[in-house]
Write a protein that holds these residues in place. Sequence first.
Motif, PDB file in Angstrom:
ATOM      1  N   LEU A  81       0.840  -1.210   0.000  1.00 24.88           N
ATOM      2  CA  LEU A  81       0.000   0.000   0.000  1.00 24.88           C
ATOM      3  C   LEU A  81       0.875   1.260   0.000  1.00 24.88           C
ATOM      4  O   LEU A  81       0.579   2.239  -0.701  1.00 24.88           O
ATOM      5  CB  LEU A  81      -0.945  -0.017   1.204  1.00 24.88           C
ATOM      6  N   ALA A  82       1.962   1.226   0.765  1.00 27.49           N
ATOM      7  CA  ALA A  82       2.870   2.390   0.766  1.00 27.49           C
ATOM      8  C   ALA A  82       3.433   2.628  -0.642  1.00 27.49           C
ATOM      9  O   ALA A  82       3.536   3.771  -1.098  1.00 27.49           O
ATOM     10  CB  ALA A  82       4.006   2.171   1.770  1.00 27.49           C
ATOM     11  N   CYS A  83       3.770   1.547  -1.341  1.00 24.17           N
ATOM     12  CA  CYS A  83       4.296   1.687  -2.716  1.00 24.17           C
ATOM     13  C   CYS A  83       3.216   2.235  -3.640  1.00 24.17           C
ATOM     14  O   CYS A  83       3.485   3.100  -4.493  1.00 24.17           O
ATOM     15  CB  CYS A  83       4.769   0.329  -3.243  1.00 24.17           C
ATOM     16  N   ALA A  84       1.998   1.719  -3.489  1.00 24.20           N
ATOM     17  CA  ALA A  84       0.895   2.181  -4.343  1.00 24.20           C
ATOM     18  C   ALA A  84       0.679   3.677  -4.145  1.00 24.20           C
ATOM     19  O   ALA A  84       0.498   4.431  -5.115  1.00 24.20           O
ATOM     20  CB  ALA A  84      -0.369   1.396  -4.012  1.00 24.20           C
ATOM     21  N   ARG A  85       0.696   4.114  -2.896  1.00 30.64           N
ATOM     22  CA  ARG A  85       0.459   5.542  -2.629  1.00 30.64           C
ATOM     23  C   ARG A  85       1.590   6.399  -3.188  1.00 30.64           C
ATOM     24  O   ARG A  85       1.362   7.477  -3.739  1.00 30.64           O
ATOM     25  CB  ARG A  85       0.300   5.761  -1.120  1.00 30.64           C
ATOM     26  N   LYS A  86       2.816   5.932  -3.046  1.00 32.33           N
ATOM     27  CA  LYS A  86       3.958   6.695  -3.560  1.00 32.33           C
ATOM     28  C   LYS A  86       3.891   6.824  -5.089  1.00 32.33           C
ATOM     29  O   LYS A  86       4.087   7.912  -5.638  1.00 32.33           O
ATOM     30  CB  LYS A  86       5.261   5.998  -3.133  1.00 32.33           C
ATOM     31  N   LEU A  87       3.603   5.725  -5.757  1.00 32.14           N
ATOM     32  CA  LEU A  87       3.511   5.778  -7.221  1.00 32.14           C
ATOM     33  C   LEU A  87       2.361   6.694  -7.653  1.00 32.14           C
ATOM     34  O   LEU A  87       2.495   7.471  -8.602  1.00 32.14           O
ATOM     35  CB  LEU A  87       3.319   4.369  -7.791  1.00 32.14           C
ATOM     36  N   ALA A  88       1.241   6.608  -6.928  1.00 33.83           N
ATOM     37  CA  ALA A  88       0.100   7.482  -7.266  1.00 33.83           C
ATOM     38  C   ALA A  88       0.476   8.944  -7.088  1.00 33.83           C
ATOM     39  O   ALA A  88       0.135   9.794  -7.925  1.00 33.83           O
ATOM     40  CB  ALA A  88      -1.105   7.112  -6.404  1.00 33.83           C
ATOM     41  N   GLN A  89       1.218   9.248  -6.011  1.00 32.97           N
ATOM     42  CA  GLN A  89       1.684  10.637  -5.789  1.00 32.97           C
ATOM     43  C   GLN A  89       2.523  11.126  -6.957  1.00 32.97           C
ATOM     44  O   GLN A  89       2.561  12.306  -7.266  1.00 32.97           O
ATOM     45  CB  GLN A  89       2.585  10.709  -4.554  1.00 32.97           C
TER      46      GLN A  89
END
Length: 242
Positions: free
Chosen positions: A20-28
């Motif tokens: 989830l942390a990776c998903a949020r970072k990529l989305a940012q």
Amino acid sequence: MSPDPQRVALVTGGARGLGLACARKLAQEGVRVHLAYRSAGAHIAALEREFGGRVHQADVEREGDWARLAGELLAHEGRLDHFVHAVGEYEHGPLAEVSGPTLQRLFANNVVSAFLGVSALRPALRASRGTVVLFGCAGVDSARARRDAAAYVAAKTALLVLARSWAQEEAEHGVRVNMVAPGLVPHEHASEDTLDPALWQRIPLGRPGEPHEVADVVAWLSSQASSYVTGAVVPIAGGWML
Ligand SMILES: NC(=O)c1ccc[n+]([C@@H]2O[C@H](COP(=O)([O-])OP(=O)(O)OC[C@H]3O[C@@H](n4cnc5c(N)ncnc54)[C@H](OP(=O)(O)O)[C@@H]3O)[C@@H](O)[C@H]2O)c1
């Protein structure tokens, strides 16, 4: 000149923890992120909202689920640039206490799932000259004996051999494949081992990691900033296992 098309990523294990942390970072960073999760729960509705409905249920140990997931994603987006595979169950204990089914589960969850994922996504990744990031664990590239979690590390080591082999095979297609090797990174659902003060004492930087510190490296490996990096294992462990 037409603008670059928006990049598209798939993050498995994306409903919690490091995924989830990776998903949020990529989305940012402006990537259109699709999440895959296994277990339904109240949190999924919130993730559906956060990620614009790009959330898919799939058991990534099943080839049929991969065919459906890849089909849904490509029908929707028409492309895939980044595959981040953050699934990988952990098991603590000496080998004398590990059962055959447990070993099989660890290999199915950590190794077979990645194999099925790369197989299902390979044509799309080749078409976009994309990236793959797989998850190992601290010290995975040293092939040392492990008193505490040998079965898990054996599965991660097998995954490392696949990762390097994919990096070599896919290079001519422009696809880069790398592995991150987190150390102790506690989060709400992580193993209690990540909170063990005796283990923390062995970390040269003197503290456990945080999920965003893993996500930052995954985002880098998924970006043009790492365009000449493939087949690498990047430790994110504060110096643990050096
Ligand atoms: N956290 C750490 O300290 C640490 C250290 C070293 C390496 N790693 C590695 O980093 C990766 C992410 O770690 P994490 O701590 O975020 O893990 P985690 O909290 O266990 O989360 C893993 C996620 O993967 C999902 N998943 C597991 N099996 C699945 C399957 N068959 N199909 C679909 N989804 C499945 C889980 O879904 P469910 O909710 O259904 O279980 C869960 O959401 C793993 O590969 C792990 O081995 C983590």
